[in-house]
Design an enzyme around this catalytic site. Sequence first.
Site, PDB file in Angstrom:
ATOM      1  N   ASP A  53       9.478   2.496  -0.554  1.00  0.00           N
ATOM      2  CA  ASP A  53       8.482   3.199   0.254  1.00  0.00           C
ATOM      3  C   ASP A  53       8.749   2.820   1.710  1.00  0.00           C
ATOM      4  O   ASP A  53       8.362   1.750   2.177  1.00  0.00           O
ATOM      5  CB  ASP A  53       7.067   2.766  -0.188  1.00  0.00           C
ATOM      6  CG  ASP A  53       5.980   3.362   0.700  1.00  0.00           C
ATOM      7  OD1 ASP A  53       6.315   3.960   1.744  1.00  0.00           O
ATOM      8  OD2 ASP A  53       4.799   3.203   0.351  1.00  0.00           O
ATOM      9  N   TYR A  80       0.868  -1.177   0.000  1.00  0.00           N
ATOM     10  CA  TYR A  80       0.000   0.000   0.000  1.00  0.00           C
ATOM     11  C   TYR A  80       0.900   1.221   0.000  1.00  0.00           C
ATOM     12  O   TYR A  80       1.750   1.375   0.877  1.00  0.00           O
ATOM     13  CB  TYR A  80      -0.889  -0.020   1.255  1.00  0.00           C
ATOM     14  CG  TYR A  80      -1.754   1.201   1.420  1.00  0.00           C
ATOM     15  CD1 TYR A  80      -2.897   1.381   0.650  1.00  0.00           C
ATOM     16  CD2 TYR A  80      -1.429   2.184   2.343  1.00  0.00           C
ATOM     17  CE1 TYR A  80      -3.697   2.503   0.802  1.00  0.00           C
ATOM     18  CE2 TYR A  80      -2.223   3.315   2.507  1.00  0.00           C
ATOM     19  CZ  TYR A  80      -3.352   3.466   1.727  1.00  0.00           C
ATOM     20  OH  TYR A  80      -4.145   4.575   1.889  1.00  0.00           O
ATOM     21  N   LYS A 122       5.212   9.181   8.570  1.00  0.00           N
ATOM     22  CA  LYS A 122       5.007   8.698   9.937  1.00  0.00           C
ATOM     23  C   LYS A 122       6.074   9.212  10.920  1.00  0.00           C
ATOM     24  O   LYS A 122       6.011  10.356  11.325  1.00  0.00           O
ATOM     25  CB  LYS A 122       4.878   7.181   9.959  1.00  0.00           C
ATOM     26  CG  LYS A 122       3.665   6.719   9.114  1.00  0.00           C
ATOM     27  CD  LYS A 122       3.299   5.300   9.343  1.00  0.00           C
ATOM     28  CE  LYS A 122       2.274   4.787   8.365  1.00  0.00           C
ATOM     29  NZ  LYS A 122       0.865   5.027   8.712  1.00  0.00           N
TER      30      LYS A 122
HETATM   31  N1  HOZ Z   1      -2.579   4.093   6.376  1.00  0.00           N
HETATM   32  C1  HOZ Z   1      -2.759   3.703   7.719  1.00  0.00           C
HETATM   33  C2  HOZ Z   1      -2.713   2.240   7.874  1.00  0.00           C
HETATM   34  N2  HOZ Z   1      -1.726   1.546   7.210  1.00  0.00           N
HETATM   35  C3  HOZ Z   1      -4.060   4.168   8.312  1.00  0.00           C
HETATM   36  C4  HOZ Z   1      -4.047   5.558   8.752  1.00  0.00           C
HETATM   37  C5  HOZ Z   1      -5.232   5.951   9.617  1.00  0.00           C
HETATM   38  O1  HOZ Z   1      -6.318   5.430   9.463  1.00  0.00           O
HETATM   39  O2  HOZ Z   1      -5.074   6.828  10.435  1.00  0.00           O
END
Ligand code: HOZ
Length: 435
Positions: A247, A152, A275
């Site tokens: 990534d 992802y 992050k």
């Molecule tokens: N992209 C995040 C999980 N892999 C989720 C981010 C969120 O819902 O805060």
Amino acid sequence: MINLKVVMNTFDISRKLFKRAVRVIPGGVNSPVRAFRAVGGNPLFIERAKGSRIYDADGNSYVDYVLSWGPMILGHTHPAVIRAIKKAADRGTSFGAPTALEIELAELVLKIYPSMDKVRMVNSGTEATMSAIRVARGFTGRDKIIKFEGCYHGHADGLLVKAGSGAMTFGLPDSPGVPKAYARNTITLPHNDVDALKKMIEGQWRDIACVILEPVVGNIGCVLPQPGFLEAVRKLTRKNGIVLIFDEVMTGFRVAFGGAQAHYGIKPDMTCLGKVIGGGLPVGAYGGRKEIMAMVSPEGPVYQAGTLSGNPLAMTAGITTLKELSRPGVYKKIEKNCVQLEKGLRDAAKRAGVKTRFYRAGSMFCTYFTDVDVLDYETAKTADTKKFGVFFSEMLQSGVNIAPSQFEAGFMSLAHSEKDIDHTIASAYKALKKI
Ligand code: HOZ
């Protein structure tokens, strides 16, 4: 002996807030995986957090392994980070003009990730991957990209093809709304499959701008690269003039301080971060070799911009977090926590007689409810999501917060104590016994 008698308040306030939220926000949440759709029930509304714990609106407290989906590696509301943000806020929250803080964070990042000569700050991981791909296309003059099933890379058009995270959790790996013309330029291949990659590249290398991957796939749980896979990807991309993009939005500063690229010893052409780099504020970054980054506007012709990019509060949180992380002993302590948790969870599953597979890379990990080795998207899908749902609810009742999906990684922080982890292991044993 761990006392597991956690007395939970009702979830009435969270329930009421959710009812209010669904009237004004799609699904009541601002990011799909936050909704508890995959596990049942209403999402918790969080009021505050400190160290290893988060507190919901009903006053319940949880040992937290979501950690804002990764960023809070120092623990929530780390005193040095909060102090620095408050001080920065007093000086102004946004200028839309360069600051010295942007240079400081960029210099830090380049020192820790020497594969990059230059880096551009953006506001999220999605922006980072989307922009890196545009730059790779501009650099090579080619249109197609290769991604791997289950990886992802955010929610940009063309990346929501066989995607992990919420897209997988909700059974929508290919999102409606993505024009076919975009999706056609995205080639998806099974992860960890060198032969499939070799065949594809040999046939189509003239059209392929980049290969993008999560070196450890954190969006279908925690899938490790098989020995030789990353090396083969590096070799094939280099030979065919294809830009290799790591990534590291999730793995950056987590698999190791220098990310998966330091841990596995592979030098990508471009890297995406997010992050942890923002210390809990919205930051993403992409960077790479200088001749590639020379394509980025205004140095080059590939356009990418953002009003809040390099925001002073976000830069401050990022700088302070990275400085705290570079203190001696920090990663040792996080690793010690992870080893304790890993050992305890493996042992709890064994004692409870529940078949699971546990995987970990640095401070990200996943327990799959399956009896099959998880190597890729297809094998991750063998996990029993009903069993996971029971496990999730039981853990919550014991005061332990894990991601509300089988297909998300768990995260450890520096702030977790031995006691927190003992409590987690005892709660897990109790939960597993109910499966
Ligand atoms: N992209 C995040 C999980 N892999 C989720 C981010 C969120 O819902 O805060």
